[in-house]
Design an enzyme around this catalytic site. Structure first.
Site, mmCIF file in Angstrom:
data_model
loop_
_atom_site.group_PDB
_atom_site.id
_atom_site.type_symbol
_atom_site.label_atom_id
_atom_site.label_comp_id
_atom_site.label_asym_id
_atom_site.label_seq_id
_atom_site.Cartn_x
_atom_site.Cartn_y
_atom_site.Cartn_z
ATOM 1 N N LYS A 121 0.812 -1.250 0.168
ATOM 2 C CA LYS A 121 0.048 0.048 0.180
ATOM 3 C C LYS A 121 0.803 1.080 -0.004
ATOM 4 C CE LYS A 121 -4.387 0.707 0.332
ATOM 5 N NZ LYS A 121 -5.669 -0.067 0.189
HETATM 6 N N1 GLU Z 1 -7.326 0.228 -3.337
HETATM 7 C C1 GLU Z 1 -7.941 -1.157 -3.606
HETATM 8 C C2 GLU Z 1 -8.030 -1.922 -2.323
HETATM 9 O O1 GLU Z 1 -7.974 -1.525 -1.231
HETATM 10 C C3 GLU Z 1 -7.641 -1.929 -4.843
HETATM 11 C C4 GLU Z 1 -6.100 -2.398 -4.734
HETATM 12 C C5 GLU Z 1 -5.677 -2.832 -5.870
HETATM 13 O O2 GLU Z 1 -6.255 -2.826 -7.189
HETATM 14 O O3 GLU Z 1 -4.476 -2.998 -6.255
HETATM 15 O O4 GLU Z 1 -8.153 -3.286 -2.357
#
Ligand code: GLU
Length: 431
Positions: A121
């Protein structure tokens, strides 16, 4: 240093920084899952500690010529099952603890869904609302440049999250590609269609939330038609979920955003509300419904409550007010461990984030696979594959929960954590 020492001490849980609370919640869920799985302390520590944590400074030249410096983060929590995967958020409360917790949740989410990824993240601690489009682009490109050695289609693939979108992903992909000297479509996901985005990615998280909710209704013998829904958050995830719920014949009676919310017992007209907000108006000023606060929305007597905004919104302080039969977590980490215990004892079914909001990363995976093959699938093909991934994960979570008398959250974590621990065991420890 022990893992508990790595996590910030929290003496007054509901008054600490949101990031510290999220990190504490993620560690307590992991502790619980490793206990159920019978994993040893060494494995707990391996899984509790991020593989790599990067903090960078992101200088931004504003339109008036002044330079401001923001903190940016990218945490790769686990890379054992594949490259890191996870979004990038722009939010003033973003800090290394929050990003670490969110990266950890991505690891379990990808493992639960059977995606060949680890968890990662990113975030920049900034309120993007005051930025012009070109300031946002400069901020995004500089952040990308700073984390460049750590990302890429085989290493770690960023995606949109809170306050970031397909333009952010196009700028990140372009910055990566300019450095590489050729177009690397698989460097990010959630891109515009013209530069390797996937059909169906924009609405994927919302679609997944509704699929998870429909499955939960089926297990609870509830007919979706006319079921009442309240959605907190009217951004990418919340607004899409409200629309898809209405398409399924449910009655969306309340929605909210940071300005407040609106309520209409007979059901809200979601497309009209989306047009109202797109015109620059606030939800609270929408004329065809009654204004309500976010706190009132969380306590509404509805069939399904969907927190689809930020982490830490359901706490010991307000969980007792929840009158919904079911909570389907569109956001990551909306429920604190104390709130979870209260909801469980009040008989509220909670469909946890790592299952309920996994539609986004599933279609990110499909986008990446299309990029690697230089091929593209139709919306119908993407949707069919998304349904299969969601149904398989949902089935295994409900089955384990039933078999071992666990809450859905504990079952989901046991499956996700168990998959990652198994991969560690299979690969062995280097050296
Ligand atoms: N931000 C989204 C999540 O928390 C998608 C993450 C992604 O597609 O890599 O799952």
């Amino acid at each position: 240093m022990t893992v508990e020492e790595l996590a910030p001490p929290v003496s007054a849980p509901d008054r600490a920084a949101p990031g510290a609370l999220a990190h504490r919640a993620a560690l307590s869920q992991l502790r619980d899952a490793t206990g159920i799985l019978g994993l040893d302390e060494g494995m707990y520590r391996l899984l509790a500690t991020p593989r790599r944590s990067l903090t960078v400074s992101v200088p931004l030249r504003r339109e008036n010529g002044r330079v401001e410096v923001y903190s940016g983060y990218r945490v790769q929590h686990n890379l054992t099952r594949g490259p890191g995967k996870g979004g990038v958020r722009f939010h003033p409360d973003s800090d290394i603890d929050e990003v670490t917790a969110l990266a950890m949740w991505m690891t379990w989410k990808c493992a639960l869904l059977g995606l060949p990824y680890g968890g990662a993240k990113g975030g920049i601690a900034i309120d993007p609302r005051g930025l012009t489009l070109s300031e946002k682009e400069r901020l995004t490109r500089r952040y990308t440049q700073e984390i460049l050695p750590f990302i890429g289609p085989d290493k770690d693939i960023p995606a949109p999250d809170v306050n970031t979108d397909e333009s952010t992903m196009a700028w990140m992909m372009d910055t990566y590609s300019v450095n590489a000297g050729y177009s690397v479509h698989g460097a990010t996901t959630g891109k515009p269609l013209t530069v390797g985005g996937s059909n169906g990615r924009a609405g994927a998280t919302s679609r997944g939330v509704v699929l998870a909710a429909l499955d939960a209704m089926r297990h609870s013998h509830l007919d979706p038609t006319g079921r009442t829904i309240a959605v907190q958050g009217f951004g990418k995830v919340g607004a899409g979920a409200a629309r898809f719920f209405a398409d399924e014949g449910c009655r969306v009676v309340a929605v909210s955003d940071i300005s407040g919310g609106c309520y209409r017992a007979a059901g809200l007209d979601i497309p009209e509300l989306e047009a109202w907000v797109a015109g620059g108006e606030s939800l609270a000023s929408y004329p065809n419904a009654d204004a309500i606060t976010n706190r009132e929305l969380l306590g509404l007597d509805v069939d399904v409550l969907v927190p689809a905004a930020m982490d830490g919104v359901l706490t010991a302080d307000n969980a007792g007010d929840v009158r919904a039969r079911m909570i389907v977590e569109g956001a990551n980490g909306p429920t604190s461990p104390e709130a979870d215990a209260i909801l469980q004892s009040n008989g509220v079914t909670v469909v946890p984030d790592i299952l309920a909001n996994a539609g986004g990363v599933v279609v990110s995976y499909l986008e990446w696979v299309q990029n690697l093959q230089a091929f593209s699938w139709t919306s119908a093909e993407v949707d069919r594959k998304l349904c299969v991934f969601m149904q398989n994960a949902s089935r295994s979570v409900w089955a384990l929960a039933g078999e071992k008398s666990l809450t859905l959250r504990r079952a989901a974590h046991v499956i996700g954590v168990g998959q990652v621990a198994e991969a560690h065991e299979a690969r062995g420890l280097f050296p």
